[in-house]
Design a protein around this motif. Structure first.
Motif, mmCIF file in Angstrom:
data_model
loop_
_atom_site.group_PDB
_atom_site.id
_atom_site.type_symbol
_atom_site.label_atom_id
_atom_site.label_comp_id
_atom_site.label_asym_id
_atom_site.label_seq_id
_atom_site.Cartn_x
_atom_site.Cartn_y
_atom_site.Cartn_z
ATOM 1 N N SER A 83 45.293 20.979 30.682
ATOM 2 C CA SER A 83 43.905 20.276 30.901
ATOM 3 C C SER A 83 42.660 20.445 30.174
ATOM 4 O O SER A 83 42.159 19.537 30.000
ATOM 5 C CB SER A 83 43.406 20.823 32.703
ATOM 6 O OG SER A 83 43.435 22.470 32.108
ATOM 7 N N LYS A 84 42.831 21.375 29.396
ATOM 8 C CA LYS A 84 42.039 21.231 27.942
ATOM 9 C C LYS A 84 41.961 20.613 27.803
ATOM 10 O O LYS A 84 41.217 19.719 26.550
ATOM 11 C CB LYS A 84 41.785 22.766 27.447
ATOM 12 C CG LYS A 84 40.761 23.573 27.540
ATOM 13 C CD LYS A 84 39.713 23.429 26.676
ATOM 14 C CE LYS A 84 38.314 24.222 26.612
ATOM 15 N NZ LYS A 84 36.878 23.953 27.155
ATOM 16 N N TRP A 98 43.914 16.814 34.458
ATOM 17 C CA TRP A 98 43.812 17.144 35.829
ATOM 18 C C TRP A 98 42.985 15.981 36.935
ATOM 19 O O TRP A 98 43.337 16.618 37.945
ATOM 20 C CB TRP A 98 42.306 17.575 34.804
ATOM 21 C CG TRP A 98 41.667 18.422 36.408
ATOM 22 C CD1 TRP A 98 41.174 19.983 36.517
ATOM 23 C CD2 TRP A 98 40.400 17.893 36.946
ATOM 24 N NE1 TRP A 98 40.296 19.609 37.804
ATOM 25 C CE2 TRP A 98 39.996 18.741 38.320
ATOM 26 C CE3 TRP A 98 39.878 17.159 37.555
ATOM 27 C CZ2 TRP A 98 38.830 19.035 38.901
ATOM 28 C CZ3 TRP A 98 39.339 16.433 38.345
ATOM 29 C CH2 TRP A 98 38.544 16.867 39.072
ATOM 30 N N ASP A 99 42.954 14.942 35.793
ATOM 31 C CA ASP A 99 41.683 13.752 36.457
ATOM 32 C C ASP A 99 43.281 13.389 37.916
ATOM 33 O O ASP A 99 43.186 13.433 38.921
ATOM 34 C CB ASP A 99 42.284 12.982 35.871
ATOM 35 C CG ASP A 99 40.807 12.965 35.249
ATOM 36 O OD1 ASP A 99 40.188 13.847 35.866
ATOM 37 O OD2 ASP A 99 40.568 11.796 34.638
ATOM 38 N N ASP A 119 44.446 17.347 28.005
ATOM 39 C CA ASP A 119 44.374 16.218 28.274
ATOM 40 C C ASP A 119 43.602 15.811 29.293
ATOM 41 O O ASP A 119 43.678 16.688 30.236
ATOM 42 C CB ASP A 119 45.664 16.871 28.220
ATOM 43 C CG ASP A 119 46.366 14.965 29.266
ATOM 44 O OD1 ASP A 119 45.840 14.597 29.263
ATOM 45 O OD2 ASP A 119 47.224 14.507 29.691
ATOM 46 N N ASP A 120 42.269 15.267 29.106
ATOM 47 C CA ASP A 120 41.786 15.021 29.907
ATOM 48 C C ASP A 120 42.825 14.688 31.233
ATOM 49 O O ASP A 120 42.927 14.789 32.335
ATOM 50 C CB ASP A 120 40.378 14.094 29.896
ATOM 51 C CG ASP A 120 39.407 14.579 29.026
ATOM 52 O OD1 ASP A 120 39.607 15.909 29.926
ATOM 53 O OD2 ASP A 120 38.309 13.335 28.764
ATOM 54 N N LYS A 121 42.883 13.217 30.760
ATOM 55 C CA LYS A 121 44.086 12.964 32.526
ATOM 56 C C LYS A 121 44.874 13.761 33.122
ATOM 57 O O LYS A 121 45.120 13.705 34.281
ATOM 58 C CB LYS A 121 45.403 12.169 31.801
ATOM 59 C CG LYS A 121 43.864 10.773 31.341
ATOM 60 C CD LYS A 121 46.006 9.543 30.504
ATOM 61 C CE LYS A 121 44.892 8.452 30.165
ATOM 62 N NZ LYS A 121 45.049 8.749 28.406
ATOM 63 N N LYS A 163 35.469 20.361 36.441
ATOM 64 C CA LYS A 163 37.477 20.550 36.347
ATOM 65 C C LYS A 163 37.991 21.556 36.515
ATOM 66 O O LYS A 163 38.433 21.978 35.657
ATOM 67 C CB LYS A 163 37.581 19.678 34.984
ATOM 68 C CG LYS A 163 36.690 18.539 34.948
ATOM 69 C CD LYS A 163 37.517 17.665 34.638
ATOM 70 C CE LYS A 163 37.247 16.217 34.585
ATOM 71 N NZ LYS A 163 37.359 15.236 35.578
#
Ligand code: UDP
Ligand code: LCN
Length: 797
Positions: free
Chosen positions: A718-719, A725-726, A721-723, A652
């Protein structure tokens, strides 16, 4: 387009003059857009009545030069259109001045001793009689406009154009065999009659019939086998031709010309750097252009074969990439005369050496800034070699970058064939004031020679391919790469009043794609090779005593901020390390992974690379980054280069492209298709590739603090909220899939080559005077500059 500069400033006279007085009071005397906008923001602070219109106007001021109590302005009133003004502060007066007057002011500004009476180049008269795109938003859609223009001419001057088309069709032969029409059709009336007869005759046959009988029936009526592979295709060609003669429109014209088999042999010129298929990427001057051409030729070969098949011809086309042979070629194949391009049927790299010159120079790699004196002799020798390889002449010549484009000019002239130019990146936009202060830069860069070569290529080419719109015409508020050649001066040498017409129909935007075998989403586990993945992971993150790898990561699990580029100044990789070094918050969240050049300056012979290597070490020491940075100074194999992006995406991470200027940016596409979100410079191609916040992010690399903050903000998001980066990752893949594709590219390139080939044929006589003008520029301006470089090289011991 603004209404009128003069009327706007008369409305805001008070603020306008007060602001210019402020500018004039500064120590600096030459301002560019960024400085002007910044100074205006400073000026505006105490006021709350500054009108938006005035604010917008300041964004059009490309340049301001203060001399005494006057300020001279270059105002870009619209894309590709500038006006020039002298503002006399004492008299509170504004007057419009000519381009020439403005350029002369600049020359005096640089050095009052500069002669006023120097050569002025102006290509405008040649542009005025050529068709042009009307609206700025259609710049780069040249072929559509050319087709419209041609078909409207066919409509109004029907007989003349029918005859031209008729003669053009009779011209096409391959190895002495007629391809479209034979002598049995006498003239256009006869052709009209025979088209109907032929269509009727073909109705008797099956659509898939391609027998000798069909051929014979058609030959009797004057038609040759190049019209199509079977009854269906031939009937379609005849119907299109019938429509073209009866009621021409741009679509029918484009379709018919695209069907004519006219391209069999293509020469693609790329002299500088190390042109090879393995182990060259990342060497000085060897990057995206090589990748671009190797992908381009594979796609083009497919398109050519399929189009010739469709025309009914069983001919294998040949593509030759012409480059220089380097006797001392390190571990590359660049000392080999002829090399087949892998995964092609008949595509080759042909290497021709520079023969005349100091062996200490010509036996080795030569910087792209120094290559000029050898190109004429190279073109001469190459023309003989190409003739031998093709057993005749090429049908199309495609130049790449300034040096390849100059050679394409010489070769196209010699062979009298269509010339296509691809700039990749024009140096003029990369280096601030590279024209105005050319005398200071020529020692290193020889820009006066390169810009002259660029002017010749821009104005001689039959068509230009660009990767983006901004490459031609910039944005609403920034000047395009080609646009920067519109007016400029090389004080003491010559000035250019009109060096390019952005509205010319020769400009076509066709973006490149990526090699999908090498670069594909990290999620496609089934396509990935685990041994490559493991070795790359080890190289990037694990301890190593490899002398080409620098730095050991203390916390390898932190988010990787990755970059990969040639180590030249413009790539600005050192800025990424500086931002990182200056920002402890980013350091807590991320590591830096860099694949670039080499890590020991003593192993390089390129001045910019040496400077960058030294500066990189300086920054690492200054900010003590040894355990937070991993710098790989190796050349990757292609499969490894693809896997790097995916390994970073697995973790990521982000790809950062901090270039001061990036012509297009293939690494950006490669990262995006891998599903690796990109944070890239807003100067150049990435501005158009990435839609900020949607499928990546822009930074302004000139602004250290702002860039670092953007990166920090992205890392934090991005740390948290996972979504986040995705989502960017998915959209990045989608963006490349939808907009960047070699198949489309090659089909368009082929059809353009034919249409501009037709255009060249019909305008041949009309361009004689511009050809002569260019000849003078080549002999009187380019050659003496190149000779100066040669003299320097010859005195090298
Ligand atoms: N590249 C590479 N190894 C390096 C540096 C660059 O394989 O050490 C490749 C990179 O993957 C890309 C190309 O070289 O395909 C660089 O293209 P880009 O358009 O980004 O920049 P250029 O070098 O042409 O200015
Ligand atoms: C040269 C450059 O500088 C890059 O920006 C391009 O991506 C590359 O050529 C391919 O066109």
């Amino acid at each position: 387009m603004i209404n009128s500069f003069l009327s706007i400033i008369s409305e805001y006279q008070d603020h306008f003059f007060s602001f210019l007085n402020l500018l004039n009071s500064k120590e600096k005397k030459l301002f560019i857009l960024g400085d002007i906008v910044e100074a205006f923001t400073e000026y505006s602070k105490p006021f709350d009545d500054i009108d938006e219109e005035l604010q917008e106007l300041t964004k059009l001021l490309q340049e301001a030069i203060c001399m005494g109590n006057s300020i001279y302005l270059d105002v870009r009133v619209a894309i590709g259109h500038s006006e020039f003004y002298a503002v006399h502060l004492e008299d509170v007066e504004v007057e419009q001045i000519s381009i020439k007057e403005y350029l002369m002011i600049k020359e005096k500004f640089v050095d009052p001793g500069n002669p006023a009476n120097i050569l002025t180049l102006d290509f405008k008269p040649f542009y005025e009689r050529m068709p042009a795109v009307r609206d700025a938003k259609n710049i780069g859609a040249g072929v559509e406009y050319l087709n419209r223009y041609l078909s409207s001419q066919m409509f109004t001057e029907t007989d003349k154009w029918k005859n031209l088309l008729f003669d053009f069709m009779k011209l096409h032969k391959h190895n002495g065999t007629q391809l479209i029409l034979n002598d049995r059709v006498r003239d256009t009336d006869h052709l009209n009659v025979n088209i109907d007869k032929a269509i009727k005759k073909l109705e008797k046959y099956e659509k898939t019939d391609s027998s000798e009988k069909v051929k014979h029936d058609l030959q009797v009526l004057g038609f040759e086998p190049g019209l199509g592979k079977d009854v269906k295709e031939i009937t379609e060609s005849l119907k299109i031709l019938d429509r073209l003669f009866d009621s021409p429109d741009h679509i029918v014209l484009g379709e018919f010309i695209s069907r004519i088999p006219m391209i069999f042999n293509v020469a693609i010129i790329s002299p500088h750097g190390y042109f090879g298929q393995e182990g060259v990427l990342g060497l000085p001057d060897t990057g995206g252009q090589v990748v671009y051409i190797l992908d381009q030729v594979k796609a083009l070969e497919k398109a050519l074969i399929s189009s010739l098949k469709k025309s009914g011809l069983n001919v294998l086309p040949k593509i030759i990439i012409l480059t220089r042979l380097i006797p001392n070629a390190r571990d590359t194949t660049c000392d080999t005369r002829l090399e087949k391009v892998t995964n092609t049927r008949n595509t080759w790299i042909l290497r021709v050496p520079f023969r005349k010159g100091n062996p200490k120079v010509i036996d080795n790699w030569i910087s792209r800034f120094e290559i000029w004196p050898y190109l004429e002799e190279f073109a001469e020798n190459a023309s003989v070699a190409l003739k031998g390889e093709f057993q005749g002449k090429p049908d199309l010549i495609i130049g790449n970058y300034s040096d390849g484009n100059l050679v394409s000019y010489l070769l196209s002239k010699k062979f009298d064939v269509t010339q296509c130019c691809i700039a990749h990146a024009l140096e003029k936009s990369k280096y601030l004031f590279s024209d105005l202060y050319w005398k200071d830069m020529d020692d290193h860069y020889n820009f006066s020679t390169q810009f002259t070569a660029d002017l010749i290529a821009i104005n001689s080419s039959d068509f230009q391919i660009t990767s983006t719109y901004q490459e031609i015409a910039g944005t609403e508020f920034s000047v395009g790469q080609y646009e920067s050649h519109k007016h400029f001066t090389l004080p003491g040498l010559y000035r250019v009043e009109n060096g390019v017409n952005l509205y010319h129909t020769k400009f076509n935007i066709i973006s490149p794609g990526v090699n999908e075998k090498i670069y594909f989403p990290y999620t496609k586990a089934e396509k990935r090779i685990s041994s490559t993945k493991n070795s790359i992971t080890q190289m990037l993150f694990e301890n190593s005593d490899d002398h080409e790898i620098f730095g050991t990561l203390e916390y390898p699990d932190r988010i990787p901020l990755f970059s990969m580029a040639r180590l030249d100044k413009n790539k600005n990789l050192t800025a990424l390390v500086r931002w990182y070094g200056q920002n402890p918050e980013i350091q807590k969240l991320a590591n830096i992974i860099i694949v670039a050049g080499q890590i020991e300056a003593s192993r390089s012979s390129d001045k910019e690379e040496i400077d960058q290597i030294n500066y990189m070490h300086h920054l690492i020491n200054k900010y003590n980054l040894h355990n937070k940075i991993r710098w790989i100074g190796k050349l990757f194999r292609k499969d490894e280069a693809g896997e790097v992006y995916r390994v970073i995406a697995d973790r990521k991470g982000f790809f950062v492209q901090p270039g001061l200027f990036e012509g297009f940016g293939l690494t950006v596409l490669e990262a995006m298709i891998s599903g690796l979100p990109v944070i890239a410079t807003k100067y150049g191609g990435p501005l158009e590739i990435i839609q900020d916040g949607k499928n990546g992010f822009h930074i302004d690399p000139i602004n250290d603090e702002e860039s670092a903050n953007i990166i920090l903000d992205i890392l934090r998001k991005s740390k948290e909220d996972d979504k986040f980066w995705d989502q960017i990752s998915k959209k990045s893949i989608q963006r490349v899939n939808e907009s960047y594709n070699w198949k489309l590219y090659s089909e368009r390139l082929l059809s353009l080559s034919k249409i501009y080939g037709f255009w060249k044929y019909i305008t041949d006589l009309e361009t004689k005077d511009s050809d002569a003008y260019l000849d003078i520029v080549y002999h009187m301006l380019f050659k003496p500059r190149a000779q100066n470089i040669l003299d320097k090289h010859n005195s090298t011991t």
